[in-house]
Design a protein around this motif. Structure first.
Motif, short mmCIF file in Angstrom:
data_model
loop_
_atom_site.label_atom_id
_atom_site.label_comp_id
_atom_site.label_asym_id
_atom_site.label_seq_id
_atom_site.Cartn_x
_atom_site.Cartn_y
_atom_site.Cartn_z
N TYR A 1 0.35 -32.18 4.80
CA TYR A 1 0.52 -33.50 5.43
C TYR A 1 -0.67 -34.38 5.03
O TYR A 1 -1.81 -34.15 5.43
CB TYR A 1 0.58 -33.36 6.95
CG TYR A 1 0.91 -34.65 7.68
CD1 TYR A 1 2.23 -35.07 7.81
CD2 TYR A 1 -0.10 -35.43 8.22
CE1 TYR A 1 2.54 -36.24 8.47
CE2 TYR A 1 0.21 -36.61 8.88
CZ TYR A 1 1.53 -37.00 9.01
OH TYR A 1 1.83 -38.17 9.66
N LEU A 2 -0.40 -35.38 4.19
CA LEU A 2 -1.46 -36.19 3.58
C LEU A 2 -1.36 -37.64 4.03
O LEU A 2 -0.29 -38.10 4.43
CB LEU A 2 -1.34 -36.10 2.05
CG LEU A 2 -1.31 -34.66 1.50
CD1 LEU A 2 -0.81 -34.64 0.07
CD2 LEU A 2 -2.69 -34.03 1.61
N GLU A 3 -2.46 -38.37 3.93
CA GLU A 3 -2.48 -39.77 4.36
C GLU A 3 -2.93 -40.67 3.23
O GLU A 3 -3.82 -40.31 2.45
CB GLU A 3 -3.41 -39.95 5.57
CG GLU A 3 -2.88 -39.25 6.82
CD GLU A 3 -3.80 -39.43 8.01
OE1 GLU A 3 -3.29 -39.52 9.13
OE2 GLU A 3 -5.03 -39.49 7.80
N GLY A 4 -2.32 -41.85 3.19
CA GLY A 4 -2.65 -42.81 2.15
C GLY A 4 -3.92 -43.57 2.42
O GLY A 4 -4.49 -44.18 1.52
N GLY A 5 -4.37 -43.59 3.68
CA GLY A 5 -5.57 -44.32 4.03
C GLY A 5 -5.24 -45.59 4.78
O GLY A 5 -4.27 -46.28 4.46
N THR A 6 -6.05 -45.89 5.78
CA THR A 6 -5.81 -47.07 6.60
C THR A 6 -5.81 -48.35 5.75
O THR A 6 -6.68 -48.54 4.91
CB THR A 6 -6.89 -47.17 7.68
OG1 THR A 6 -6.85 -45.99 8.48
CG2 THR A 6 -6.68 -48.39 8.57
N GLY A 7 -4.82 -49.20 6.00
CA GLY A 7 -4.75 -50.46 5.28
C GLY A 7 -4.13 -50.35 3.91
O GLY A 7 -4.12 -51.32 3.14
N THR A 8 -3.57 -49.17 3.58
CA THR A 8 -2.99 -48.98 2.26
C THR A 8 -1.80 -49.91 2.03
O THR A 8 -1.65 -50.48 0.95
CB THR A 8 -2.54 -47.51 2.09
OG1 THR A 8 -3.66 -46.67 2.28
CG2 THR A 8 -1.94 -47.28 0.73
N GLY A 9 -0.93 -50.04 3.02
CA GLY A 9 0.28 -50.82 2.86
C GLY A 9 1.40 -49.98 2.29
O GLY A 9 1.16 -48.94 1.66
N MET A 10 2.63 -50.44 2.47
CA MET A 10 3.79 -49.63 2.09
C MET A 10 3.90 -49.44 0.59
O MET A 10 4.15 -48.33 0.11
CB MET A 10 5.07 -50.27 2.64
CG MET A 10 6.26 -49.33 2.59
SD MET A 10 6.07 -47.92 3.72
CE MET A 10 5.75 -46.56 2.61
N LEU A 11 3.75 -50.50 -0.17
CA LEU A 11 3.92 -50.38 -1.62
C LEU A 11 2.86 -49.46 -2.22
O LEU A 11 3.17 -48.61 -3.07
CB LEU A 11 3.87 -51.75 -2.29
CG LEU A 11 3.94 -51.73 -3.82
CD1 LEU A 11 5.19 -50.98 -4.28
CD2 LEU A 11 3.92 -53.14 -4.37
N ALA A 12 1.62 -49.61 -1.78
CA ALA A 12 0.55 -48.75 -2.31
C ALA A 12 0.83 -47.28 -1.99
O ALA A 12 0.60 -46.40 -2.83
CB ALA A 12 -0.80 -49.17 -1.74
#
Length: 297
Positions: free
Chosen positions: A183-194
């Protein structure tokens, strides 16, 4: 004396004409006293391209200027709670309702909906393609320990995703070291497209709104694998930040934006947005409906 009288009459006529021109110009003015509106909105309305269509129409019609801030719904609501936005366009009813109950918002209106989908690598190692129950698909991803990327930012997408994991008793949380390794996270503020780009590069699964995926499908190596679950409904509301809480907010501008978003002109634009490229709209206009008409998760 006769010439002086004529001159006086001409001068009076000129003065009257000048006054008339000034009055007419004033009536046609589109410059409000406080022309800037801070709109906090989810990234999907930007990444899908929808606001590139709606904002110019609104600005042309009203004379207001929108200053958009695109963040996750959780961050947008926080801006509203701090009086740092005039109006919100968000898609997490479970977060919006406490915001309204606590008096931070007013004039909340249903605008549109689409749906969430689960996307993943074309090889689909979890074997979820064609499934229509989102929680069953997530269970298979978890059982196989396959990489799944989360927004991890309390956005509307993140809120929906966490609710689905909770339904199958898999404990995950934002920025937690106790999360499973897959279970991984893109990072706060990444946004959907990123985040979609990250999932595409890593051959991972994720949940997205359909509009952002379709608008950027050509740059992603991801397929739609799960869709059609009523629990994946994605509802958008527009909300004025309550001027009784924050006297600095642009309440007239915010109301003008709310009125515009539920107007026939905006609703028609929403209902036709994307049809030329995808054969169907990316969002469905709902100003004439209630949330109960759509169902909820």
């Amino acid at each position: 004396m006769k010439n002086k009288s004529r001159i006086a009459v001409v001068m009076m006529v000129l003065v009257l004409l000048a006054s008339l021109v000034t009055a007419v110009a004033g009536c046609g003015s589109k410059t409000p006293d406080n022309p800037e509106i801070i709109m906090a909105s989810t990234t999907s309305t930007r990444d899908s391209g929808l606001m590139d269509v709606l904002i110019p129409i609104f600005e042309e019609e009203t004379g207001y200027t929108i200053k958009p801030v695109y963040v996750g719904t959780g961050a947008a609501i926080q801006m509203g709670q701090e009086g740092n936005a005039d109006v919100l366009l968000v898609h997490a009813p479970s977060l919006e309702k406490p915001f309204m109950d606590d008096g931070y918002g007013t004039n909340r209106k249903l605008v549109m909906h689409n749906d969430f989908i689960i996307v993943g690598p074309k090889s689909d190692p979890a074997g979820i393609k064609g499934m229509t129950v989102a929680t069953d698909a997530l269970q298979k991803i978890a059982d196989a320990h396959l990489d799944f990327y989360s927004r991890g930012d309390k956005s509307g997408t993140d809120t929906l995703e966490k609710a689905l994991w909770k339904k199958i008793d898999i404990a995950v949380a934002d920025n937690s070291t106790d999360n499973p390794s897959w279970y991984l996270e893109g990072g706060t503020g990444t946004g959907m497209l990123a985040l979609l780009r990250i999932a595409s590069e890593k051959d991972a699964y994720t949940i997205t709104d359909r509009a952002t995926y379709l608008a950027n499908q050509s740059v992603l190596d991801l397929d739609i694998l799960v869709e059609g679950d009523p629990g994946l409904l994605n509802i958008y509301h527009v909300i004025q930040v309550n001027p009784e809480k924050f006297t600095n907010v642009n309440s007239k501008g915010a109301k003008a934006f709310v009125d515009f978003m539920i107007s026939k002109k905006a609703q028609d634009a929403i209902g036709t947005f994307g049809v030329d490229k995808y054969g169907a709209p990316l969002f469905f206009p709902d100003a004439d409906k209630t949330e109960a008409d759509l169902g909820s998760y």
